[in-house]
Design a protein around this motif. Structure first.
Motif, PDB file in Angstrom:
ATOM      1  N   CYS A  55      34.796  36.276 100.643  1.00 47.04           N
ATOM      2  CA  CYS A  55      35.770  36.994 101.476  1.00 47.04           C
ATOM      3  C   CYS A  55      35.324  38.448 101.624  1.00 47.04           C
ATOM      4  O   CYS A  55      34.904  39.079 100.656  1.00 47.04           O
ATOM      5  N   ILE A  56      35.400  38.960 102.834  1.00 47.93           N
ATOM      6  CA  ILE A  56      35.004  40.356 103.050  1.00 47.93           C
ATOM      7  C   ILE A  56      36.224  41.267 103.195  1.00 47.93           C
ATOM      8  O   ILE A  56      36.112  42.414 103.611  1.00 47.93           O
ATOM      9  N   ASN A  57      37.401  40.716 102.853  1.00 48.42           N
ATOM     10  CA  ASN A  57      38.644  41.497 102.856  1.00 48.42           C
ATOM     11  C   ASN A  57      38.956  42.149 104.203  1.00 48.42           C
ATOM     12  O   ASN A  57      39.456  43.268 104.249  1.00 48.42           O
ATOM     13  N   CYS A  58      38.672  41.444 105.270  1.00 56.43           N
ATOM     14  CA  CYS A  58      38.934  42.031 106.589  1.00 56.43           C
ATOM     15  C   CYS A  58      40.422  41.976 106.945  1.00 56.43           C
ATOM     16  O   CYS A  58      40.891  42.739 107.775  1.00 56.43           O
ATOM     17  N   GLY A  59      41.141  41.025 106.339  1.00 57.63           N
ATOM     18  CA  GLY A  59      42.588  40.929 106.581  1.00 57.63           C
ATOM     19  C   GLY A  59      42.982  40.126 107.802  1.00 57.63           C
ATOM     20  O   GLY A  59      44.163  39.979 108.109  1.00 57.63           O
ATOM     21  N   GLU A  60      42.013  39.569 108.535  1.00 57.21           N
ATOM     22  CA  GLU A  60      42.334  38.812 109.757  1.00 57.21           C
ATOM     23  C   GLU A  60      43.239  37.619 109.462  1.00 57.21           C
ATOM     24  O   GLU A  60      44.126  37.288 110.229  1.00 57.21           O
ATOM     25  N   CYS A  61      42.979  36.947 108.334  1.00 56.32           N
ATOM     26  CA  CYS A  61      43.777  35.756 108.009  1.00 56.32           C
ATOM     27  C   CYS A  61      45.238  36.138 107.784  1.00 56.32           C
ATOM     28  O   CYS A  61      46.152  35.408 108.183  1.00 56.32           O
ATOM     29  N   HIS A 121      43.799  34.736 102.034  1.00 53.32           N
ATOM     30  CA  HIS A 121      42.587  35.105 101.280  1.00 53.32           C
ATOM     31  C   HIS A 121      42.843  35.060  99.778  1.00 53.32           C
ATOM     32  O   HIS A 121      42.010  34.579  99.007  1.00 53.32           O
ATOM     33  N   CYS A 162      38.841  33.464 110.395  1.00 51.97           N
ATOM     34  CA  CYS A 162      38.101  34.103 109.296  1.00 51.97           C
ATOM     35  C   CYS A 162      36.657  34.421 109.718  1.00 51.97           C
ATOM     36  O   CYS A 162      35.881  33.519 110.024  1.00 51.97           O
ATOM     37  N   ALA A 207      34.293  35.428 107.839  1.00 52.45           N
ATOM     38  CA  ALA A 207      33.353  34.927 106.828  1.00 52.45           C
ATOM     39  C   ALA A 207      33.254  33.399 106.853  1.00 52.45           C
ATOM     40  O   ALA A 207      32.500  32.821 106.078  1.00 52.45           O
ATOM     41  N   ARG A 260      35.315  31.168 105.824  1.00 55.57           N
ATOM     42  CA  ARG A 260      35.736  30.492 104.600  1.00 55.57           C
ATOM     43  C   ARG A 260      36.609  29.287 104.951  1.00 55.57           C
ATOM     44  O   ARG A 260      37.442  29.365 105.864  1.00 55.57           O
ATOM     45  N   LEU A 290      39.438  28.079 104.486  1.00 58.79           N
ATOM     46  CA  LEU A 290      40.727  28.455 103.888  1.00 58.79           C
ATOM     47  C   LEU A 290      41.715  27.286 103.857  1.00 58.79           C
ATOM     48  O   LEU A 290      42.384  27.053 102.853  1.00 58.79           O
TER      49      LEU A 290
HETATM   50  S1  SF4 Z   1      39.812  36.401 107.230  1.00 64.92           S
HETATM   51 FE1  SF4 Z   1      38.337  35.568 105.726  1.00 64.92          FE
HETATM   52  S2  SF4 Z   1      37.079  37.313 105.155  1.00 64.92           S
HETATM   53 FE2  SF4 Z   1      38.916  38.145 106.156  1.00 64.92          FE
HETATM   54  S3  SF4 Z   1      40.380  38.563 104.464  1.00 64.92           S
HETATM   55 FE3  SF4 Z   1      40.783  36.495 105.205  1.00 64.92          FE
HETATM   56  S4  SF4 Z   1      39.555  35.164 103.885  1.00 64.92           S
HETATM   57 FE4  SF4 Z   1      38.752  37.214 103.665  1.00 64.92          FE
END
Ligand code: SF4
Ligand code: SF4
Length: 381
Positions: free
Chosen positions: A306-312, A323, A355, A357, A359, A361
């Motif tokens: 996870c790159i902690n972008c917050g999109e999810c 995330h 996401c 990345a 992932r 999810l």
């Molecule tokens: S969208 Fe993917 S990369 Fe971004 S915070 Fe959520 S899990 Fe992490």
């Protein structure tokens, strides 16, 4: 190839095409308790397996033949092309009560939505995902069967209010139900969001929701007295009536689609569907779509941090933090995932879709739910 978009509208112009029973049916054993044995001859409609939950529907042979193999994945029936069928059950003359519910369950209906009472009954008539048109097709072509299912559901639940939720602008009607239009945009078709749109409340205890596909199954059982033996699937924009257990390979051959090596074949829709592990996998009752993602259209699968972008988080309609939940699931911290709202997730798949990345999810979330369910069943046993 299915183009991914959010609209739930579909341009229907053809009727449902029936697919003949193949030479072999593969019934997936997962989550079922087998009743049939290897070597047993079965008639069409004969019970093959029960569901272990108190409400889940049984599974039946969609064609007559012989059980020729049982392995860790499937019970296989070699069909004989005959039409020997079990005797029909006179469901309509039965009074409301436990016997009726047990009979419906034995005929393949999941009776959880029809047990107890409900102040409001919602019929979800929206197509479940973009690219899937089963709900609209059934409402257009087979509303008499859906009506028979609704009459039975109302007899069982005696709701004060019954609402048919459809895409805004659609004219579908069912007797005994008021029609309410909802903007046909994913994920507004998901049960939790439809109920919120209709009642203004989240997860109200006095409200039950069923899909038109569920009511169609119930209606057929009521009208014919025979069990659920097929499902309707959208494939490449057209709808097909498919016997349960039909191997994906047979289905693709019949509709003229040939996946190439490396392509992904997905059962379900573009947001919630799952890749099939083998083309011998059989179609189940809950399947409503099938599509192919060519190998050139998806990136190589790899571990993706996870790159902690917050999109999810921004795209989650359940307002949880996918995330965080996925990281808990990744490291087997299932109870911690629960504390972060695992069970508030209604599996729309939007987090994974957005996401960066890539992932998995939704898969992590389903994995955590399944692990918790299994460990609690073990504790209770
Ligand atoms: S969208 Fe993917 S990369 Fe971004 S915070 Fe959520 S899990 Fe992490
Ligand atoms: S699948 Fe993801 S986006 Fe959808 S409700 Fe669950 S956590 Fe939220």
């Amino acid at each position: 190839m299915l183009k991914i978009h959010y609209s739930l509208d579909s341009g229907l112009n053809e009727s449902i095409t029936p697919i003949d029973a193949p030479k072999v049916l593969n019934i997936q054993k997962r989550n079922l308790v087998l009743q049939a044995k290897k070597g047993q001859s079965v008639r069409r409609g004969e019970i093959l397996a029960k569901h272990p939950s108190p409400f889940g529907g049984a599974y039946h042979a969609a064609a007559s033949g012989k059980v020729t193999a049982i392995n860790e994945h499937n019970l296989t029936i070699s069909c004989d092309g005959g039409d020997e069928t079990i005797d029909a059950v006179d469901v309509r003359s039965m009074g409301v009560g436990k016997d009726l519910l047990r009979t419906l369950q034995d005929l393949g209906i999941d009776v959880a939505p029809y047990s107890g009472k409900a102040e409001t009954l919602v019929i979800n008539g929206l197509n479940p995902e973009p690219g899937i048109s089963v709900a609209q097709q059934l409402l257009m072509d087979e509303s008499d069967i859906i009506q028979a299912g609704l009459d039975m559901a109302r007899k069982l639940l005696t709701p004060g209010r019954t609402v048919l939720a459809v895409g805004k602008g659609e004219k579908f009607k069912l007797s005994g139900a008021e029609t309410v239009g909802i903007k046909p945009k994913y994920p507004r078709s998901l049960d939790a969001l439809v109920v919120r749109d209709i009642t203004g409340r989240e997860f109200p205890a006095d409200t039950k929701i069923v899909s038109v596909m569920d009511l169609h199954d119930l209606g057929r059982v009521v009208l014919t007295g025979l069990p659920v033996m097929d499902t309707v699937l959208t494939i490449d924009g057209r709808n097909y009536r498919v016997p349960l257990g039909t191997p994906i390979r047979h289905l693709l051959d019949t509709v003229g689609i040939q996946p190439s090596s490396g392509d992904i074949v997905v059962l379900g829709g573009p947001f919630r569907g799952e890749a099939v592990y083998s083309l011998d996998e059989g179609v189940t009752k809950n399947d409503y779509g099938l599509f192919i993602i060519p190998s050139s259209r998806f990136p190589k699968v790899q571990d993706a941090p996870c790159i902690n972008c917050g999109e999810c988080v921004l795209n989650c309609p359940a307002r949880v933090q996918p995330h965080l939940i996925s990281r808990c699931a990744e490291y087997d911290k299932f109870e911690m995932a629960e504390k972060h709202g695992l069970h508030s997730c209604f599996e729309c798949g939007l987090c994974a879709f957005h996401c960066f990345a890539r992932r998995p999810l939704l898969q992590y979330i389903r994995f955590a739910k399944a692990q918790l369910k299994a460990s609690r069943q073990t504790e209770q046993a």
